[in-house]
Design a protein around this motif. Structure first.
Motif, PDB file in Angstrom:
ATOM      1  N   GLU A 137     -32.714  49.543   0.826  1.00  0.00           N
ATOM      2  CA  GLU A 137     -31.361  49.496   1.403  1.00  0.00           C
ATOM      3  C   GLU A 137     -30.432  48.588   0.587  1.00  0.00           C
ATOM      4  O   GLU A 137     -29.237  48.848   0.490  1.00  0.00           O
ATOM      5  CB  GLU A 137     -31.393  49.069   2.879  1.00  0.00           C
ATOM      6  N   ASP A 138     -30.974  47.531  -0.048  1.00  0.00           N
ATOM      7  CA  ASP A 138     -30.153  46.682  -0.912  1.00  0.00           C
ATOM      8  C   ASP A 138     -29.743  47.429  -2.179  1.00  0.00           C
ATOM      9  O   ASP A 138     -28.618  47.285  -2.665  1.00  0.00           O
ATOM     10  CB  ASP A 138     -30.895  45.397  -1.287  1.00  0.00           C
ATOM     11  N   VAL A 139     -30.667  48.225  -2.695  1.00  0.00           N
ATOM     12  CA  VAL A 139     -30.362  49.009  -3.900  1.00  0.00           C
ATOM     13  C   VAL A 139     -29.294  50.050  -3.582  1.00  0.00           C
ATOM     14  O   VAL A 139     -28.329  50.213  -4.330  1.00  0.00           O
ATOM     15  CB  VAL A 139     -31.640  49.677  -4.463  1.00  0.00           C
ATOM     16  N   VAL A 148     -35.932  50.614  -9.704  1.00  0.00           N
ATOM     17  CA  VAL A 148     -34.507  50.335  -9.510  1.00  0.00           C
ATOM     18  C   VAL A 148     -33.708  50.764 -10.737  1.00  0.00           C
ATOM     19  O   VAL A 148     -32.648  51.374 -10.613  1.00  0.00           O
ATOM     20  CB  VAL A 148     -34.277  48.840  -9.191  1.00  0.00           C
ATOM     21  N   CYS A 149     -34.224  50.466 -11.926  1.00  0.00           N
ATOM     22  CA  CYS A 149     -33.530  50.881 -13.157  1.00  0.00           C
ATOM     23  C   CYS A 149     -33.377  52.396 -13.206  1.00  0.00           C
ATOM     24  O   CYS A 149     -32.317  52.906 -13.584  1.00  0.00           O
ATOM     25  CB  CYS A 149     -34.291  50.390 -14.391  1.00  0.00           C
ATOM     26  N   GLN A 150     -34.410  53.122 -12.807  1.00  0.00           N
ATOM     27  CA  GLN A 150     -34.347  54.580 -12.808  1.00  0.00           C
ATOM     28  C   GLN A 150     -33.352  55.076 -11.753  1.00  0.00           C
ATOM     29  O   GLN A 150     -32.564  55.989 -12.011  1.00  0.00           O
ATOM     30  CB  GLN A 150     -35.720  55.184 -12.557  1.00  0.00           C
ATOM     31  N   GLN A 151     -33.393  54.478 -10.575  1.00  0.00           N
ATOM     32  CA  GLN A 151     -32.513  54.908  -9.483  1.00  0.00           C
ATOM     33  C   GLN A 151     -31.045  54.688  -9.846  1.00  0.00           C
ATOM     34  O   GLN A 151     -30.200  55.539  -9.599  1.00  0.00           O
ATOM     35  CB  GLN A 151     -32.846  54.129  -8.213  1.00  0.00           C
ATOM     36  N   LEU A 152     -30.740  53.526 -10.429  1.00  0.00           N
ATOM     37  CA  LEU A 152     -29.355  53.199 -10.751  1.00  0.00           C
ATOM     38  C   LEU A 152     -28.947  53.643 -12.148  1.00  0.00           C
ATOM     39  O   LEU A 152     -27.785  53.529 -12.525  1.00  0.00           O
ATOM     40  CB  LEU A 152     -29.134  51.687 -10.612  1.00  0.00           C
ATOM     41  N   LEU A 200     -29.982  44.993 -14.813  1.00  0.00           N
ATOM     42  CA  LEU A 200     -30.621  44.644 -13.542  1.00  0.00           C
ATOM     43  C   LEU A 200     -30.746  43.133 -13.416  1.00  0.00           C
ATOM     44  O   LEU A 200     -30.492  42.563 -12.356  1.00  0.00           O
ATOM     45  CB  LEU A 200     -31.991  45.320 -13.435  1.00  0.00           C
ATOM     46  N   GLN A 201     -31.108  42.473 -14.499  1.00  0.00           N
ATOM     47  CA  GLN A 201     -31.200  41.009 -14.504  1.00  0.00           C
ATOM     48  C   GLN A 201     -29.839  40.389 -14.179  1.00  0.00           C
ATOM     49  O   GLN A 201     -29.746  39.437 -13.402  1.00  0.00           O
ATOM     50  CB  GLN A 201     -31.682  40.522 -15.864  1.00  0.00           C
ATOM     51  N   THR A 202     -28.780  40.944 -14.760  1.00  0.00           N
ATOM     52  CA  THR A 202     -27.426  40.443 -14.489  1.00  0.00           C
ATOM     53  C   THR A 202     -27.066  40.613 -13.014  1.00  0.00           C
ATOM     54  O   THR A 202     -26.471  39.717 -12.406  1.00  0.00           O
ATOM     55  CB  THR A 202     -26.397  41.175 -15.380  1.00  0.00           C
ATOM     56  N   LEU A 203     -27.432  41.755 -12.430  1.00  0.00           N
ATOM     57  CA  LEU A 203     -27.161  41.988 -11.008  1.00  0.00           C
ATOM     58  C   LEU A 203     -27.882  40.967 -10.135  1.00  0.00           C
ATOM     59  O   LEU A 203     -27.340  40.514  -9.117  1.00  0.00           O
ATOM     60  CB  LEU A 203     -27.574  43.408 -10.614  1.00  0.00           C
TER      61      LEU A 203
END
Length: 98
Positions: A80-82, A46-50, A57-60
């Motif tokens: 789909e959530d990402v 997720v970190c790489q994608q965003l 990511l923790q804040t999200l």
């Protein structure tokens, strides 16, 4: 360390039941197909994608922007959530750079 002794008949019954269990699990996995766990993303993906840091990511997660599931201490996200939050994260970045 304890040593257990099984009778041959009990051992054979146990292996037969385990084999049936294993076959059933494989059948269920085959039925799931595209719904398997390998579709879920972990923190790093997720970190790489965003293109965000683990702390962001923790804040999200903390503020409810990104839904997640946790198994033991590992966190997973549905793709789909990402994808749903890609636009909001991009908008925040554009605002900060101005």
């Amino acid at each position: 360390m304890e040593v257990l002794i099984f009778q041959k008949k009990a051992f054979e019954e146990m292996t037969t039941k385990f084999s049936r269990f294993s076959d059933r699990v494989n059948e269920l996995l085959a039925k799931q197909g595209s719904k398997s766990l390998n579709r879920w993303m972990d923190n790093q993906e997720v970190c790489q994608q965003l293109n965000i840091s683990p702390r962001t990511l923790q804040t999200l997660r903390d503020n409810g922007t990104l839904a997640y599931s946790q198994i033991n201490h590992k966190v997973f996200y549905r793709p789909e959530d990402v994808l749903r939050i890609v636009k909001p994260v991009g908008n925040k970045r554009a605002t900060k750079s101005i």
